[in-house]
Design an enzyme around this catalytic site. Structure first.
Site, short mmCIF file in Angstrom:
data_model
loop_
_atom_site.label_atom_id
_atom_site.label_comp_id
_atom_site.label_asym_id
_atom_site.label_seq_id
_atom_site.Cartn_x
_atom_site.Cartn_y
_atom_site.Cartn_z
N GLY A 36 0.85 -1.19 0.00
CA GLY A 36 0.00 0.00 0.00
C GLY A 36 0.88 1.23 0.00
CB THR A 37 1.39 3.87 -2.12
OG1 THR A 37 0.10 3.91 -2.74
CG2 THR A 37 2.23 2.85 -2.85
CB THR A 38 0.06 8.08 -0.79
OG1 THR A 38 1.17 7.85 -1.65
CG2 THR A 38 0.20 9.45 -0.16
CE LYS B 179 -3.30 1.90 -0.97
NZ LYS B 179 -2.38 2.83 -1.67
CB ALA C 27 3.85 3.54 -5.75
#
Length: 258
Positions: free
Chosen positions: A30-32, A63, A205
């Protein structure tokens, strides 16, 4: 968590023994995640993209999760371990409330999450790190608060806004330009969506609003009334307003919000 540590420690996310491997293992990440406070509470939001190396592993991953009635946690890092850690965290808070008859303080929740992250340090050293962002309404202080973490479980309280994940540098720069202490709830929501858009513009990403597939950021608001997740229609409206403004200002917005 204490029960598992005593009776079946191998079931804890950070206590598992990984088999020997040659080279790095590609797993979804997972990113931001971004957060911003406003006078009546705090907003926590995340994009929907998960990556695996240079590939998009999932376009609609979730997320951001409610931790309990007055707090939420957004995950960045190894997706599988992060989701497992969040579920265990949710269970810990529910268990405490049932046993003690009252909710753990927001400070206590932040400290407990720090302990869980520290327990995953062995995995983090093998490249399977989990770095969440925690936010909630502090019932005692009557305000929204944001906490960020590092891979060792180190905890820092952020004031105003915060970001974590691969696109955090760009998201933080966007919020630094647009943030004010007197934001309304609507403006705070617009702020975090704008920050995610800016992060997606520079970080491969991070996924921006996907109008064609109707995939929009997950945006949650936590106030004295509790946790609330914006509906798909609400998230769509905010995302489209950000996109429309960017059509008029392709090089970036002025330092103002709707």
């Amino acid at each position: 968590m204490d029960f598992l540590a005593e009776h079946s420690p191998e079931l804890l996310p950070g206590r598992r023994t990984l088999p020997p491997v040659q080279g790095a293992v590609e797993v979804p990440h997972g990113t931001t995640i971004v957060a911003a406070s406003f006078p009546g509470g705090v907003v926590l939001a995340g994009d929907r993209r998960a990556t695996m190396g240079n590939m998009i592993a999932q376009r609609d991953i979730e997320k951001v999760f409610p931790a309990d009635e007055y707090s939420a946690v957004g995950i960045a890092g190894t997706a599988g371990l992060a989701v497992e850690m969040v579920r265990l965290f949710q269970l810990e808070l529910e268990h405490f409330e049932k046993v003690e008859g009252t909710q753990l303080s927001l400070e206590g929740k932040a400290n407990r999450l720090s302990t869980m992250i520290r327990g995953n340090l062995g995995m983090a050293m093998q490249g399977l790190a989990v770095v969440p962002l925690f936010a909630g309404w502090d019932v005692d202080r009557e305000k929204g608060r944001i906490f960020s973490y590092d891979v060792t479980g180190g905890r820092s309280e952020e004031h105003g806004y915060a970001a974590t994940g691969s696109g955090s540098l760009f998201a933080r720069g966007s919020m630094k330009k647009l943030y004010r202490e007197d934001l309304s709830e609507r403006q705070a929501v617009t702020l975090v969506v704008q920050a995610l858009y800016d992060a997606a513009d520079d970080d491969s990403a991070t996924g921006g609003p996907d109008v064609a597939r109707r995939i929009y950021p997950i945006v949650t608001v936590i106030t004295e009334d509790g946790y609330r997740r914006l509906t798909e229609t609400e998230a769509s409206d905010v995302s489209r307003s950000v996109l429309e403004r960017r059509l008029d200002q392709p090089d970036g917005p002025r330092a103002e919000l709707l």
